[in-house]
Design a protein around this motif. Structure first.
Motif, PDB file in Angstrom:
ATOM      1  N   VAL A 246      96.262  43.654  13.428  1.00 47.97           N
ATOM      2  CA  VAL A 246      95.714  42.385  12.934  1.00 47.97           C
ATOM      3  C   VAL A 246      96.658  41.233  13.261  1.00 47.97           C
ATOM      4  O   VAL A 246      96.223  40.079  13.371  1.00 47.97           O
ATOM      5  N   GLU A 247      97.954  41.540  13.406  1.00 49.81           N
ATOM      6  CA  GLU A 247      98.922  40.501  13.754  1.00 49.81           C
ATOM      7  C   GLU A 247      98.652  39.909  15.145  1.00 49.81           C
ATOM      8  O   GLU A 247      99.170  38.847  15.473  1.00 49.81           O
ATOM      9  N   ASN A 248      97.853  40.614  15.931  1.00 48.76           N
ATOM     10  CA  ASN A 248      97.552  40.145  17.275  1.00 48.76           C
ATOM     11  C   ASN A 248      96.238  39.377  17.363  1.00 48.76           C
ATOM     12  O   ASN A 248      95.797  39.033  18.461  1.00 48.76           O
ATOM     13  N   LEU A 249      95.635  39.108  16.211  1.00 54.83           N
ATOM     14  CA  LEU A 249      94.500  38.182  16.205  1.00 54.83           C
ATOM     15  C   LEU A 249      95.041  36.797  16.520  1.00 54.83           C
ATOM     16  O   LEU A 249      96.005  36.333  15.902  1.00 54.83           O
ATOM     17  N   LEU A 250      94.460  36.129  17.480  1.00 57.79           N
ATOM     18  CA  LEU A 250      94.924  34.808  17.906  1.00 57.79           C
ATOM     19  C   LEU A 250      94.159  33.746  17.114  1.00 57.79           C
ATOM     20  O   LEU A 250      92.952  33.569  17.290  1.00 57.79           O
ATOM     21  N   GLY A 251      94.872  33.063  16.224  1.00 57.30           N
ATOM     22  CA  GLY A 251      94.205  32.062  15.402  1.00 57.30           C
ATOM     23  C   GLY A 251      93.367  32.687  14.309  1.00 57.30           C
ATOM     24  O   GLY A 251      93.552  33.847  13.940  1.00 57.30           O
ATOM     25  N   LYS A 252      92.399  31.934  13.819  1.00 57.10           N
ATOM     26  CA  LYS A 252      91.563  32.395  12.721  1.00 57.10           C
ATOM     27  C   LYS A 252      90.352  33.167  13.231  1.00 57.10           C
ATOM     28  O   LYS A 252      89.842  32.885  14.310  1.00 57.10           O
ATOM     29  N   PRO A 253      89.872  34.134  12.451  1.00 59.66           N
ATOM     30  CA  PRO A 253      88.660  34.856  12.842  1.00 59.66           C
ATOM     31  C   PRO A 253      87.486  33.882  13.009  1.00 59.66           C
ATOM     32  O   PRO A 253      87.325  32.953  12.221  1.00 59.66           O
ATOM     33  N   GLY A 254      86.717  34.097  14.052  1.00 54.40           N
ATOM     34  CA  GLY A 254      85.551  33.255  14.281  1.00 54.40           C
ATOM     35  C   GLY A 254      85.834  31.941  14.966  1.00 54.40           C
ATOM     36  O   GLY A 254      84.921  31.160  15.230  1.00 54.40           O
ATOM     37  N   GLU A 255      87.103  31.678  15.300  1.00 53.07           N
ATOM     38  CA  GLU A 255      87.471  30.416  15.932  1.00 53.07           C
ATOM     39  C   GLU A 255      87.783  30.595  17.423  1.00 53.07           C
ATOM     40  O   GLU A 255      88.214  29.651  18.089  1.00 53.07           O
ATOM     41  N   GLY A 256      87.543  31.777  17.954  1.00 55.27           N
ATOM     42  CA  GLY A 256      87.904  32.051  19.335  1.00 55.27           C
ATOM     43  C   GLY A 256      87.194  31.192  20.360  1.00 55.27           C
ATOM     44  O   GLY A 256      87.740  30.896  21.419  1.00 55.27           O
ATOM     45  N   HIS A 257      85.948  30.782  20.033  1.00 57.48           N
ATOM     46  CA  HIS A 257      85.227  29.933  20.987  1.00 57.48           C
ATOM     47  C   HIS A 257      85.943  28.604  21.197  1.00 57.48           C
ATOM     48  O   HIS A 257      85.930  28.040  22.288  1.00 57.48           O
ATOM     49  N   ARG A 258      86.581  28.108  20.120  1.00 58.74           N
ATOM     50  CA  ARG A 258      87.340  26.854  20.247  1.00 58.74           C
ATOM     51  C   ARG A 258      88.527  27.047  21.182  1.00 58.74           C
ATOM     52  O   ARG A 258      88.831  26.180  22.015  1.00 58.74           O
ATOM     53  N   PHE A 259      89.202  28.196  21.058  1.00 54.32           N
ATOM     54  CA  PHE A 259      90.363  28.452  21.915  1.00 54.32           C
ATOM     55  C   PHE A 259      89.926  28.614  23.364  1.00 54.32           C
ATOM     56  O   PHE A 259      90.557  28.078  24.284  1.00 54.32           O
ATOM     57  N   ALA A 260      88.831  29.349  23.544  1.00 53.20           N
ATOM     58  CA  ALA A 260      88.358  29.610  24.906  1.00 53.20           C
ATOM     59  C   ALA A 260      87.970  28.321  25.600  1.00 53.20           C
ATOM     60  O   ALA A 260      88.400  28.049  26.728  1.00 53.20           O
ATOM     61  N   PHE A 261      87.148  27.522  24.940  1.00 51.28           N
ATOM     62  CA  PHE A 261      86.619  26.335  25.597  1.00 51.28           C
ATOM     63  C   PHE A 261      87.694  25.270  25.791  1.00 51.28           C
ATOM     64  O   PHE A 261      87.683  24.547  26.790  1.00 51.28           O
ATOM     65  N   ASN A 262      88.628  25.172  24.858  1.00 51.51           N
ATOM     66  CA  ASN A 262      89.687  24.190  25.025  1.00 51.51           C
ATOM     67  C   ASN A 262      90.708  24.631  26.062  1.00 51.51           C
ATOM     68  O   ASN A 262      91.265  23.799  26.782  1.00 51.51           O
ATOM     69  N   THR A 263      90.946  25.932  26.161  1.00 55.59           N
ATOM     70  CA  THR A 263      91.808  26.430  27.223  1.00 55.59           C
ATOM     71  C   THR A 263      91.168  26.177  28.575  1.00 55.59           C
ATOM     72  O   THR A 263      91.832  25.750  29.533  1.00 55.59           O
TER      73      THR A 263
END
Length: 597
Positions: A246-263
């Motif tokens: 679980v320590e390898n979850l990047l950011g908050k659960p359910g927020e991955g789309h924000r990371f993907a699109f901003n990256t």
């Protein structure tokens, strides 16, 4: 540290309404000595470590790729956007663009591996990782002792990234996520040590995870046999009950789309900068060949139609360069606001990266199409030899084609530009644009003038102003006709997006030329002036066409007749002689055998 830029009040997309002051625009001629040294270091790295490899630079070799990443780390290239507290040079959008350009001034197939590492591979951890994640991974990543990869795309979810099927399920003890699914077209996958993997928690919560290569259940497929970028690793990935802490979850659960699109947003600026380097390289290869190849007793560079091709490549590259560093400058201003000790780092990073998503998409589209033009015309200049692998232009041509596809296809990005501006309007984020839309036809009519243009670039300044008002009229009519249904009208979205792209390109070239005149005078800036004039007049004619297409689709009857008449009046301008302008541009390119301003 480079110059701090804020071109137009910090609002992405505001260039469609506001004028930009010259002092707020970064141009390459103003690079600091430190910045120039960074570019010099990167160019020397490419020459000493990549170009000398010859044919090996076009062949996939895992160990060679990993060694190259390590060497890039040794000279500091991988720390270009890394915070100082993690061993990097500090966040800097200008430096990032400069290195991405310089990495692509030679054979780009192998340097794509480095680009993937310092770009979308590391950026999610930099901006959205926890302090513990950054401390664990970033020092080794910037040293090049470990390599990374960005795993988003799936067989049924390319442009539509939100439709991914890879799943993540939290174990009963709450200590791990179990990942299952597949990924395709993953850059660096053949040898990467860690992956930023996107999956949906319980089928809905789009999330990101850091997955280490040796994790049980993770398998890497064979290398894809690609058209180009043959020295770059591209594989599929399979996740079968992959156990991720679980320590390898990047950011908050359910927020991955924000990371993907901003990256990916940051990545689009990266593509534009990379295409700038590629275009300069294609031009240099082509003009050197044209100066060596003799037909009918003359160097083919002396033939007007060959020299015209060289001029067109140089002009488009000049405009792209103006756009890339203008964008990098304003992007850099936002990055300076990020504080890595701030508990709201994740949200602040998202806002900083996302503010100029329109401008980054513009750079990606214009850059990739400039490169495609340069590569295609380069092959044409080489004639039959351009089709032979022994000649470098052949690999440049093959490698260029993917740039219009990855980081979002150009079709998607064109629509994205319009959708994003409309979304900003609906949220009240661009009130000036809303006002401009309300009286767009009257404003356009009142802006038309018969005044003589006496000063250099006066007419081009006027044409830019008219272009913005034409856009306002076209967008206003599209919104009036379709309202919220506009997002389904792809042809209209694309034509409106093209007007915005050309507007930003025209303005970027014009601002740079004006600034060069202020710095060096008209005589020393003659080449930049000629390129700007030639480009703006051609772009303006294209914009009239895009506007007509929009009005034909969105209007009818007397309203359409009135708007077309107004558009016809708007298109009137004093003629220029593009042949003369381009011959002067070509002469300089042929003399120096490279890109020239």
């Amino acid at each position: 540290m480079g110059k701090v830029i804020n071109s137009y009040g910090g609002k992405g997309g505001s260039f469609t309404i506001e004028n930009t002051n010259l002092e707020n625009v970064l141009i390459p001629e103003e690079f600091t000595e430190e910045q120039k040294m960074i570019m010099k270091t990167t160019k020397e790295f490419v020459e000493k470590e990549v170009t000398v490899l010859g044919e090996k630079a076009q062949q996939l070799n895992y160990q060679l790729s990993k060694d190259l990443v390590k060497k890039a780390g040794d000279v500091g290239l991988l720390g270009v956007c890394l915070p100082e507290e993690y061993g990097g040079l500090g966040l800097d959008g200008i430096r990032f663009a400069m290195i991405k350009e310089s990495l692509n001034l030679g054979p780009s197939s192998m340097t794509a591996t480095i680009g993937g590492q310092m770009g979308i591979g590391m950026l999610p951890i930099i901006f959205f990782g926890t302090a513990a994640q950054r401390e664990k991974y970033l020092p080794a990543l910037q040293e090049g002792t470990i390599t990374t990869s960005f795993a988003l795309t799936e067989s049924q979810s390319g442009t539509d990234a939100s439709s991914i099927k890879t799943s993540a399920t939290l174990t009963e003890d709450g200590k791990h996520y179990i990942l299952n699914g597949n990924k395709v077209f993953i850059t660096n996958a053949g040898f990467a040590d860690i992956f930023v993997v996107f999956a949906k928690i319980n089928g809905t919560g789009f999330s990101a995870f850091i997955v280490e290569r040796e994790t049980e259940g993770l398998s890497i497929g064979p290398e894809e046999k690609k058209m180009g970028l043959k020295a770059s690793s591209t594989c599929s990935m399979t996740f079968e009950d992959v156990k991720v802490p679980v320590e390898n979850l990047l950011g908050k659960p359910g927020e991955g789309h924000r990371f993907a699109f901003n990256t990916l947003n940051f990545g689009r600026l990266s593509v534009g900068a990379g295409c700038l380097g590629n275009s300069k390289h294609a031009l240099e290869v082509s003009v050197k060949y044209a100066n060596q190849r003799v037909q009918f007793g003359k160097k083919i560079s002396s033939f007007p139609l060959i020299s015209q091709k060289l001029a067109n490549i140089n002009i488009k590259t000049y405009v792209l360069e103006s756009m890339v560093y203008r964008t990098a400058g304003i992007f850099d201003e936002k990055l300076k606001e990020i504080n890595f000790s701030d508990p709201n780092l994740e949200e602040n990073s998202r806002k900083a990266i996302g503010e100029y998503m329109i401008e980054c998409a513009i750079n990606k589209v214009f850059g990739s199409e400039t490169l495609d033009y340069a590569a295609d015309e380069g092959v044409q200049i080489h004639g039959g030899y351009g089709y032979i692998q022994e000649y470098e232009i052949e690999s440049i041509y093959r490698d260029s084609r993917i740039k219009r596809i990855f980081e979002g296809t150009n079709e998607m990005n064109r629509m994205f530009i319009t959708k994003t501006l409309v979304k900003k309007l609906s949220k009240g984020q661009l009130p000036e644009l809303q006002v401009a839309l309300e009286d767009s036809e009257e404003s356009l009519q009142n802006s038309l003038t018969t005044i003589a243009f006496n000063q250099t670039l006066d007419q081009e300044t006027y044409l830019l102003s008219v272009t913005k008002k034409i856009y306002h009229m076209a967008l206003a009519q599209a919104l009036k006709t379709y309202d919220k249904g506009l997002e389904d009208e792809q042809e209209v979205l694309s034509d409106l997006g093209d007007i915005v792209i050309q507007t930003y390109a025209m303005e970027s070239a014009l601002l740079r030329a004006k600034k060069l005149v202020e710095l060096n005078g008209e005589e020393k800036s003659a080449n930049a002036i000629d390129m700007t004039v030639a480009f703006i007049h051609e772009a303006f004619d294209q914009i009239i066409g895009f506007a007509k297409n929009t009005l034909y689709t969105t209007s009818s009857g007397d309203t359409l007749d009135w708007q077309l008449n107004l558009l016809q009046e708007s298109s009137r301008k004093a003629p220029i002689n593009p042949v003369v302008l381009k011959r002067k541009v070509a002469k300089k390119v042929i003399e120096v055998e490279s890109y020239s301003v």
